[in-house]
Enzyme design. Structure first.
Site, short mmCIF file in Angstrom:
data_model
loop_
_atom_site.label_atom_id
_atom_site.label_comp_id
_atom_site.label_asym_id
_atom_site.label_seq_id
_atom_site.Cartn_x
_atom_site.Cartn_y
_atom_site.Cartn_z
N LYS A 35 0.91 -1.46 -0.07
CA LYS A 35 0.06 -0.03 0.11
C LYS A 35 0.83 1.20 0.15
CE LYS A 35 -1.95 -0.90 3.86
NZ LYS A 35 -1.45 -2.04 4.43
N ARG A 38 -9.25 0.12 9.40
CA ARG A 38 -8.70 -1.02 9.59
C ARG A 38 -9.74 -2.14 10.49
NH1 ARG A 38 -2.21 -1.60 10.01
NH2 ARG A 38 -1.96 0.23 9.12
N ARG A 56 11.99 -5.72 5.16
CA ARG A 56 11.94 -4.12 4.69
C ARG A 56 12.82 -3.33 5.39
NH1 ARG A 56 5.73 -2.11 5.01
NH2 ARG A 56 5.90 -2.31 7.38
N ARG A 105 12.25 -1.20 10.94
CA ARG A 105 11.04 -0.49 11.98
C ARG A 105 11.10 -1.74 13.16
NH1 ARG A 105 5.95 0.50 8.64
NH2 ARG A 105 4.84 -0.53 10.36
N ARG A 158 1.02 -8.88 13.99
CA ARG A 158 0.40 -8.03 13.09
C ARG A 158 -0.46 -8.63 12.21
NH1 ARG A 158 5.37 -5.00 11.03
NH2 ARG A 158 3.95 -3.62 9.74
P1 ADP Z 1 1.56 -1.87 8.16
O1 ADP Z 1 0.51 -1.51 7.19
O2 ADP Z 1 2.72 -2.14 7.65
O3 ADP Z 1 1.14 -2.66 9.31
P2 ADP Z 1 1.55 1.13 9.36
O4 ADP Z 1 2.71 1.76 9.28
O5 ADP Z 1 0.46 1.11 8.23
O6 ADP Z 1 2.10 -0.69 8.88
O7 ADP Z 1 0.93 0.94 10.63
C1 ADP Z 1 1.74 0.51 11.88
C2 ADP Z 1 1.10 0.45 12.93
O8 ADP Z 1 0.25 1.41 13.36
C3 ADP Z 1 0.07 -0.59 13.50
O9 ADP Z 1 0.37 -1.69 13.36
C4 ADP Z 1 -0.92 -0.31 14.25
O10 ADP Z 1 -0.43 -0.30 15.58
C5 ADP Z 1 -0.93 1.49 14.04
N1 ADP Z 1 -2.04 1.83 13.10
C6 ADP Z 1 -1.89 2.52 11.99
N2 ADP Z 1 -3.23 2.54 11.25
C7 ADP Z 1 -3.92 2.12 12.19
C8 ADP Z 1 -5.67 2.19 12.34
N3 ADP Z 1 -6.09 2.68 11.30
N4 ADP Z 1 -6.16 1.69 13.17
C9 ADP Z 1 -5.24 1.32 14.72
N5 ADP Z 1 -4.13 1.14 14.48
C10 ADP Z 1 -3.60 1.79 13.23
#
Ligand code: ADP
Ligand code: ZN
Length: 219
Positions: A13, A88, A127, A164, A175
């Site tokens: 994404k 999400r 990554r 990260r 995750r």
């Molecule tokens: P990825 O898509 O690779 O999991 P992101 O950088 O999008 O990584 O998200 C990292 C973390 O940020 C998630 O594991 C979560 O803890 C938090 N997060 C991001 N977006 C949301 C969301 N919409 N709702 C809840 N937690 C979120």
């Protein structure tokens, strides 16, 4: 052009968001990036989010929804936006429906990035992310010209890549589990949307981009 990207961590994404941002000048809204910035700046939201993120859990809905509500009210949103990583959960999807209605905004595309778990684990553990601009590369690209491209946030030098904390193997598994349990209902929420597109996210980024771009041009 307002777009939604839904898919598991590591499904591409963020990569596609950057390509679309370059091509169309739309605003890339990654809730993950917004939280990482908040953590670096030690804001209240950042302090609240950090523990959840480190454990691979979702940040509470109320926190994420407030963050997005404030962001969607900023003037640059008129350029069009990509929502990457929000919503999400089902409550987040319901809140977004309401918010868009309230702001008079519509979604022109909802893209679901489908990738199997083995490939996700492989991509996430290999990554590396730029600590300044959040650009992502894979471990085997370190030291190549791709890695040495100039950083968009640090114009005097190249990107600075790191792993990260939540891309470490144990957190990666967690995750993906959290995603499967909590985000699968969100896909069903949007499946009936006339602009819903199911993408095979295992293809290389150029192929995925072609599909997204074709859909955008057609709508
Ligand atoms: P990825 O898509 O690779 O999991 P992101 O950088 O999008 O990584 O998200 C990292 C973390 O940020 C998630 O594991 C979560 O803890 C938090 N997060 C991001 N977006 C949301 C969301 N919409 N709702 C809840 N937690 C979120
Ligand atoms: Zn960078």
């Amino acid at each position: 052009m307002n777009i939604l990207f839904i898919g598991p961590p590591g499904s591409g994404k963020g990569t596609q968001s950057k390509l679309l941002q370059d091509q169309y000048g739309v605003v890339h809204l990654s809730t993950g990036d917004m939280f990482r910035t908040a953590i670096a700046q030690k804001t209240e939201v950042g302090i609240e989010a950090k523990g959840f993120m480190d454990r691979g859990e979702y940040v509470p809905d109320a926190v994420v929804i407030n963050l997005i509500r404030d962001r969607l009210k900023q003037p640059d949103i008129k350029m069009g936006f990509i929502l990457d990583g929000f919503p999400r959960t089902e409550p987040q999807a319901v809140a977004l429906d309401q918010l868009l209605e309230e702001l008079g905004l519509k979604l022109g595309g909802v893209f679901f990035f489908d990738v199997n778990k083995d490939l996700l684990v492989k991509r996430l553990s290999g990554r590396r992310t730029c600590k300044n601009c959040n650009r992502v590369i894979s471990l085997d690209q370190l030291g190549t010209p791709i890695a040495n491209e100039r950083c968009q946030k640090n114009p005097v030098g190249p990107c600075e890549f790191y792993q990260r904390d939540d891309d470490r193997a144990d957190v990666v598994e967690k995750r993906i589990d959290v995603y499967q349990k909590q985000t699968t209902p969100v896909i069903d929420h949007y499946r009936k949307n006339k602009n819903f597109v199911h993408l095979n996210g295992a293809q290389n980024p150029k192929e995925v981009f072609k599909l997204i771009d074709a859909k955008i041009r057609a709508s």
